[in-house]
Design a protein around this motif. Structure first.
Motif, PDB file in Angstrom:
ATOM      1  N   TYR A  37       0.825  -1.203   0.000  1.00  0.00           N
ATOM      2  CA  TYR A  37       0.000   0.000   0.000  1.00  0.00           C
ATOM      3  C   TYR A  37       0.863   1.259   0.000  1.00  0.00           C
ATOM      4  O   TYR A  37       0.592   2.214  -0.739  1.00  0.00           O
ATOM      5  CB  TYR A  37      -0.911  -0.005   1.224  1.00  0.00           C
ATOM      6  N   VAL A  38       1.925   1.273   0.814  1.00  0.00           N
ATOM      7  CA  VAL A  38       2.797   2.444   0.882  1.00  0.00           C
ATOM      8  C   VAL A  38       3.504   2.677  -0.449  1.00  0.00           C
ATOM      9  O   VAL A  38       3.611   3.816  -0.925  1.00  0.00           O
ATOM     10  CB  VAL A  38       3.826   2.279   2.025  1.00  0.00           C
ATOM     11  N   ILE A  39       4.012   1.605  -1.058  1.00  0.00           N
ATOM     12  CA  ILE A  39       4.711   1.743  -2.331  1.00  0.00           C
ATOM     13  C   ILE A  39       3.764   2.257  -3.411  1.00  0.00           C
ATOM     14  O   ILE A  39       4.112   3.151  -4.196  1.00  0.00           O
ATOM     15  CB  ILE A  39       5.331   0.396  -2.745  1.00  0.00           C
ATOM     16  N   ALA A  40       2.562   1.693  -3.463  1.00  0.00           N
ATOM     17  CA  ALA A  40       1.582   2.141  -4.456  1.00  0.00           C
ATOM     18  C   ALA A  40       1.233   3.607  -4.249  1.00  0.00           C
ATOM     19  O   ALA A  40       1.125   4.378  -5.216  1.00  0.00           O
ATOM     20  CB  ALA A  40       0.327   1.277  -4.384  1.00  0.00           C
ATOM     21  N   ALA A  41       1.069   4.026  -2.994  1.00  0.00           N
ATOM     22  CA  ALA A  41       0.751   5.421  -2.704  1.00  0.00           C
ATOM     23  C   ALA A  41       1.899   6.336  -3.131  1.00  0.00           C
ATOM     24  O   ALA A  41       1.684   7.400  -3.709  1.00  0.00           O
ATOM     25  CB  ALA A  41       0.455   5.592  -1.213  1.00  0.00           C
ATOM     26  N   ALA A  42       3.137   5.920  -2.845  1.00  0.00           N
ATOM     27  CA  ALA A  42       4.303   6.740  -3.187  1.00  0.00           C
ATOM     28  C   ALA A  42       4.425   6.929  -4.687  1.00  0.00           C
ATOM     29  O   ALA A  42       4.696   8.034  -5.179  1.00  0.00           O
ATOM     30  CB  ALA A  42       5.573   6.089  -2.630  1.00  0.00           C
ATOM     31  N   LEU A  43       4.212   5.859  -5.446  1.00  0.00           N
ATOM     32  CA  LEU A  43       4.382   5.935  -6.896  1.00  0.00           C
ATOM     33  C   LEU A  43       3.226   6.634  -7.581  1.00  0.00           C
ATOM     34  O   LEU A  43       3.340   7.028  -8.740  1.00  0.00           O
ATOM     35  CB  LEU A  43       4.561   4.521  -7.466  1.00  0.00           C
ATOM     36  N   ARG A  44       2.116   6.807  -6.885  1.00  0.00           N
ATOM     37  CA  ARG A  44       1.004   7.569  -7.447  1.00  0.00           C
ATOM     38  C   ARG A  44       1.130   9.050  -7.111  1.00  0.00           C
ATOM     39  O   ARG A  44       0.228   9.831  -7.389  1.00  0.00           O
ATOM     40  CB  ARG A  44      -0.337   7.029  -6.941  1.00  0.00           C
ATOM     41  N   GLY A  45       2.241   9.438  -6.501  1.00  0.00           N
ATOM     42  CA  GLY A  45       2.467  10.838  -6.184  1.00  0.00           C
ATOM     43  C   GLY A  45       1.693  11.327  -4.988  1.00  0.00           C
ATOM     44  O   GLY A  45       1.550  12.534  -4.786  1.00  0.00           O
ATOM     45  N   ARG A  46       1.182  10.392  -4.173  1.00  0.00           N
ATOM     46  CA  ARG A  46       0.401  10.801  -3.003  1.00  0.00           C
ATOM     47  C   ARG A  46       1.303  10.988  -1.801  1.00  0.00           C
ATOM     48  O   ARG A  46       2.484  10.633  -1.823  1.00  0.00           O
ATOM     49  CB  ARG A  46      -0.683   9.759  -2.724  1.00  0.00           C
ATOM     50  N   ARG A  47       0.755  11.511  -0.730  1.00  0.00           N
ATOM     51  CA  ARG A  47       1.548  11.827   0.458  1.00  0.00           C
ATOM     52  C   ARG A  47       1.827  10.569   1.265  1.00  0.00           C
ATOM     53  O   ARG A  47       0.930  10.006   1.883  1.00  0.00           O
ATOM     54  CB  ARG A  47       0.818  12.857   1.316  1.00  0.00           C
ATOM     55  N   SER A  92       3.023  -4.709  -6.401  1.00  0.00           N
ATOM     56  CA  SER A  92       2.330  -4.363  -5.158  1.00  0.00           C
ATOM     57  C   SER A  92       0.856  -4.751  -5.230  1.00  0.00           C
ATOM     58  O   SER A  92       0.293  -5.292  -4.273  1.00  0.00           O
ATOM     59  CB  SER A  92       2.459  -2.857  -4.882  1.00  0.00           C
ATOM     60  N   GLY A  93       0.223  -4.474  -6.370  1.00  0.00           N
ATOM     61  CA  GLY A  93      -1.177  -4.864  -6.532  1.00  0.00           C
ATOM     62  C   GLY A  93      -1.355  -6.370  -6.486  1.00  0.00           C
ATOM     63  O   GLY A  93      -2.284  -6.879  -5.851  1.00  0.00           O
ATOM     64  N   ALA A  94      -0.423  -7.091  -7.144  1.00  0.00           N
ATOM     65  CA  ALA A  94      -0.481  -8.553  -7.111  1.00  0.00           C
ATOM     66  C   ALA A  94      -0.279  -9.074  -5.696  1.00  0.00           C
ATOM     67  O   ALA A  94      -0.891 -10.063  -5.286  1.00  0.00           O
ATOM     68  CB  ALA A  94       0.575  -9.137  -8.047  1.00  0.00           C
ATOM     69  N   ALA A  95       0.599  -8.384  -4.932  1.00  0.00           N
ATOM     70  CA  ALA A  95       0.826  -8.797  -3.544  1.00  0.00           C
ATOM     71  C   ALA A  95      -0.444  -8.636  -2.718  1.00  0.00           C
ATOM     72  O   ALA A  95      -0.784  -9.496  -1.893  1.00  0.00           O
ATOM     73  CB  ALA A  95       1.967  -7.974  -2.932  1.00  0.00           C
ATOM     74  N   MET A  96      -1.156  -7.523  -2.922  1.00  0.00           N
ATOM     75  CA  MET A  96      -2.416  -7.322  -2.204  1.00  0.00           C
ATOM     76  C   MET A  96      -3.416  -8.426  -2.557  1.00  0.00           C
ATOM     77  O   MET A  96      -4.099  -8.968  -1.677  1.00  0.00           O
ATOM     78  CB  MET A  96      -3.009  -5.958  -2.554  1.00  0.00           C
ATOM     79  N   LEU A  97      -3.503  -8.754  -3.855  1.00  0.00           N
ATOM     80  CA  LEU A  97      -4.411  -9.815  -4.278  1.00  0.00           C
ATOM     81  C   LEU A  97      -4.017 -11.152  -3.660  1.00  0.00           C
ATOM     82  O   LEU A  97      -4.864 -11.899  -3.160  1.00  0.00           O
ATOM     83  CB  LEU A  97      -4.396  -9.938  -5.805  1.00  0.00           C
TER      84      LEU A  97
END
Length: 207
Positions: free
Chosen positions: A26-36, A188-193
């Motif tokens: 979740y943190v990696i996905a948030a970081a790469l989407r330019g979020r805080r 990361s998405g695959a890991a969540m799944l």
């Protein structure tokens, strides 16, 4: 509780927190989407604050002793991870992507993080199986609830430090590598799944 027990718990807890899982994804996905990243991490830590309160109040034991309630929490948590993971796979992030609107996006980012860690039964089991081993039940200078709260706060601090580092490193190292960033996001998405499916199958298999 003495300093030796605290250091031992810190070593074990850091080892567990440093193992990649849904929180990392979740943190990696948030970081790469330019979020805080700090807002995403704050949400995750807030979820573990709920586990700390439950453990301190003795409610965690009641949840663990209720198969139906534990199953319900597992199904909800696993379903949420599956939904998030599918969303990440459908729209993998790349550096420089449009940022979410300031307030509403940050609120959703925080709430998603809190939901991921708060509904994660593995977090509850950590408080039930690992943390009690470091409590001084007899002859301790502090009551057991105080010791439990202290260890819970230490776990939250470890999570904050590790996840902030993971998020910031993901942003810095992948900022100029859009292809690698997209691949990491999909992973990361695959890991969540995968984690969501594993939790769901594991729990339902015990029924």
């Amino acid at each position: 509780m003495n300093s030796g027990l605290l250091l031992s718990f810190l070593a074990v807890d850091l080892l567990l927190v440093c193992v990649p899982g849904a929180d990392w994804a979740y943190v990696i996905a948030a970081a790469l989407r330019g979020r805080r990243v700090p807002r995403a991490v704050a949400g995750l830590v807030c979820g573990y604050a709920l586990h700390t309160v439950l453990a301190t109040a003795g409610l965690a034991v009641l949840v663990a002793g209720s198969p139906r309630l534990l199953t319900a929490l597992t199904v909800v948590g696993a379903g949420y991870l599956l939904w998030l993971g599918w969303g990440v796979l459908r729209r993998p992030a790349v550096p420089g992507a449009a940022r979410e609107a300031a307030d509403g996006g940050d609120d959703r980012l925080f709430l998603r993080g809190a939901t991921i860690s708060g509904l994660n039964p593995k977090g509850l089991l950590l408080y039930l199986s690992v943390l009690p081993q470091f409590l001084t039940l007899r002859g301790g200078h502090l009551p057991v609830p105080v010791q439990t709260a202290a260890l819970g706060l230490l776990h939250m601090a470890c999570c904050a430090a590790v996840y902030l580092t993971v998020g910031l490193l993901a942003r810095v190292l992948l900022a100029a590598r859009p292809v690698a960033a997209r691949a990491v996001t999909r992973t990361s998405g695959a890991a969540m799944l995968g984690i969501g499916a594993f939790l769901l199958v594991e729990r339902l298999a015990t029924l």
